[in-house]
Design a protein around this motif. Sequence first.
Motif, short mmCIF file in Angstrom:
data_model
loop_
_atom_site.label_atom_id
_atom_site.label_comp_id
_atom_site.label_asym_id
_atom_site.label_seq_id
_atom_site.Cartn_x
_atom_site.Cartn_y
_atom_site.Cartn_z
N GLN A 75 0.84 -1.19 0.00
CA GLN A 75 0.00 0.00 0.00
C GLN A 75 0.88 1.24 0.00
OE1 GLN A 75 -3.12 -0.05 2.90
NE2 GLN A 75 -3.36 2.16 2.90
N VAL A 76 0.62 2.10 -0.96
CA VAL A 76 1.43 3.30 -1.11
C VAL A 76 1.14 4.27 0.04
CG1 VAL A 76 1.93 5.29 -2.57
CG2 VAL A 76 1.51 3.05 -3.61
N GLN A 77 2.21 4.83 0.59
CA GLN A 77 2.09 5.87 1.61
C GLN A 77 3.00 7.02 1.25
OE1 GLN A 77 3.04 3.58 5.21
NE2 GLN A 77 0.85 3.57 5.72
N LEU A 78 2.58 8.22 1.65
CA LEU A 78 3.35 9.43 1.38
C LEU A 78 3.74 10.09 2.70
CD1 LEU A 78 1.13 10.98 -1.47
CD2 LEU A 78 3.02 9.35 -1.68
N ILE A 85 -4.44 9.17 -2.50
CA ILE A 85 -3.53 8.95 -1.39
C ILE A 85 -2.95 10.30 -0.97
CG2 ILE A 85 -1.42 7.82 -0.59
CD1 ILE A 85 -1.96 5.64 -2.67
N TRP A 86 -2.95 10.55 0.33
CA TRP A 86 -2.45 11.81 0.89
C TRP A 86 -1.40 11.53 1.95
CZ3 TRP A 86 -4.89 16.82 0.07
CH2 TRP A 86 -5.99 16.78 -0.81
N GLY A 87 -0.46 12.45 2.07
CA GLY A 87 0.41 12.44 3.22
C GLY A 87 -0.36 12.98 4.43
N GLN A 88 0.26 12.92 5.59
CA GLN A 88 -0.42 13.38 6.80
C GLN A 88 -0.39 14.90 6.94
OE1 GLN A 88 2.66 12.44 6.84
NE2 GLN A 88 3.81 13.67 8.33
N GLY A 89 0.43 15.55 6.11
CA GLY A 89 0.52 17.00 6.14
C GLY A 89 1.61 17.49 7.08
N THR A 90 2.20 18.62 6.72
CA THR A 90 3.21 19.23 7.57
C THR A 90 2.94 20.73 7.68
OG1 THR A 90 5.60 19.43 7.98
CG2 THR A 90 4.89 19.63 5.69
N MET A 91 2.98 21.25 8.89
CA MET A 91 2.71 22.66 9.12
C MET A 91 3.95 23.49 8.86
SD MET A 91 0.44 24.89 10.00
CE MET A 91 0.63 26.66 10.11
N VAL A 92 3.82 24.51 8.04
CA VAL A 92 4.92 25.42 7.77
C VAL A 92 4.47 26.83 8.15
CG1 VAL A 92 6.49 26.39 6.07
CG2 VAL A 92 5.78 23.99 5.89
N THR A 93 5.23 27.46 9.01
CA THR A 93 4.95 28.81 9.46
C THR A 93 5.98 29.76 8.89
OG1 THR A 93 4.00 27.99 11.52
CG2 THR A 93 4.66 30.30 11.48
N VAL A 94 5.51 30.87 8.32
CA VAL A 94 6.42 31.90 7.82
C VAL A 94 6.45 33.02 8.85
CG1 VAL A 94 6.92 33.54 5.99
CG2 VAL A 94 5.92 31.30 5.44
N TRP A 107 -14.85 14.25 -4.71
CA TRP A 107 -15.28 14.81 -3.44
C TRP A 107 -14.40 14.27 -2.30
CZ3 TRP A 107 -18.85 18.60 -2.67
CH2 TRP A 107 -19.70 18.91 -3.74
N TYR A 108 -14.09 15.15 -1.34
CA TYR A 108 -13.20 14.83 -0.24
C TYR A 108 -13.85 15.19 1.08
CZ TYR A 108 -10.14 14.45 -4.16
OH TYR A 108 -9.61 14.06 -5.37
N GLN A 109 -13.68 14.29 2.04
CA GLN A 109 -14.13 14.52 3.40
C GLN A 109 -12.92 14.84 4.25
OE1 GLN A 109 -14.83 11.13 6.16
NE2 GLN A 109 -16.97 11.82 6.15
N GLN A 110 -12.99 15.90 5.04
CA GLN A 110 -11.88 16.23 5.93
C GLN A 110 -12.40 16.50 7.33
OE1 GLN A 110 -9.66 19.93 5.37
NE2 GLN A 110 -7.76 18.88 5.90
N LYS A 111 -11.90 15.73 8.27
CA LYS A 111 -12.22 15.94 9.67
C LYS A 111 -11.09 16.72 10.34
CE LYS A 111 -15.19 11.90 9.81
NZ LYS A 111 -15.49 10.57 10.42
N PRO A 112 -11.38 17.40 11.45
CA PRO A 112 -10.37 18.28 12.09
C PRO A 112 -9.06 17.56 12.36
CG PRO A 112 -12.51 18.66 13.06
CD PRO A 112 -12.67 17.47 12.14
N GLY A 113 -7.98 18.19 11.95
CA GLY A 113 -6.66 17.67 12.21
C GLY A 113 -6.25 16.50 11.33
N GLN A 114 -7.07 16.16 10.34
CA GLN A 114 -6.77 15.02 9.48
C GLN A 114 -6.61 15.45 8.03
OE1 GLN A 114 -9.51 11.76 9.98
NE2 GLN A 114 -9.58 11.99 12.20
N ALA A 115 -5.91 14.62 7.27
CA ALA A 115 -5.82 14.84 5.83
C ALA A 115 -7.16 14.51 5.17
CB ALA A 115 -4.72 13.97 5.24
N PRO A 116 -7.43 15.12 4.04
CA PRO A 116 -8.67 14.79 3.30
C PRO A 116 -8.67 13.34 2.86
CG PRO A 116 -7.71 16.85 2.51
CD PRO A 116 -6.68 16.20 3.39
N VAL A 117 -9.87 12.82 2.67
CA VAL A 117 -10.08 11.46 2.17
C VAL A 117 -11.07 11.54 1.02
CG1 VAL A 117 -11.00 9.17 2.70
CG2 VAL A 117 -9.64 10.41 4.42
N VAL A 118 -10.74 10.90 -0.10
CA VAL A 118 -11.66 10.90 -1.23
C VAL A 118 -12.85 10.00 -0.92
CG1 VAL A 118 -10.33 9.10 -2.46
CG2 VAL A 118 -11.91 10.59 -3.72
N VAL A 119 -14.07 10.51 -1.19
CA VAL A 119 -15.27 9.71 -0.94
C VAL A 119 -15.99 9.31 -2.23
CG1 VAL A 119 -15.65 10.48 1.43
CG2 VAL A 119 -16.64 11.79 -0.45
#
Lengths: 119, 108
Positions: free
Chosen positions: A1-4, A108-117, B34-46
Amino acid sequence: QVQLQESGPGLVKPSGTLSLTCAVFGGSISSSNWWSWVRQPPGKGLEWIGEIYDSGSTNYNPSLKSRVTISVDKSKNQFSLKLGSVTAADTAVYYCARLGGSTGAFDIWGQGTMVTVSS
Amino acid sequence: SSELTQDPAVSVALGQTVRITCQGDSLRSYYASWYQQKPGQAPVVVTYGKNNRPSGIPDRFSGSSSGNTASLTITGAQAEDEADYYCNSRDSSGNHRVFGGGTKLTVL
């Protein structure tokens, strides 16, 4: 399973360059998919930044095009984002995502990273 | 400004049906996802394409399109469906992706 997995500095100074990398695990970056960057300022919506194919072909958001470069490193199975001349308006969670070739969706999405300027 | 327009907020009673819409000229030519996003989480395609769901997405989620409007319908909304929902498609040029502004769904 691909992960980013995104990585890079969490703090960038104004007028500097934001640099992030997205590592692809569990699959090859050379797999007939587009690889994208998406960002989300605090409390706001999603904004598409741009995308790259494994051939190196790119498309960028017209509103960011003058400041954005997306590149791919097949040897490391990763792709990268550079955003220049940053301001506080570029503060956001930055996500990398795969646009699936068979779905046409960001599947597929990564978990995200916060960047502050900030200085 | 986004080329895809969504209502900022929608509410639905538990167990009822809700439709979330996305309007834009490019939707006459391209399907939306379409994408669902809950607080603090990455979007998920629905949903994506004509009306496709990734594995693991409940069948109460469905997508449709007519003219310049794409819709996400949740039939029998559950408490866990409370989230932000975003549509995505190509812009009018066809060369760029664009997200709608997002819709905050509240399940009452």
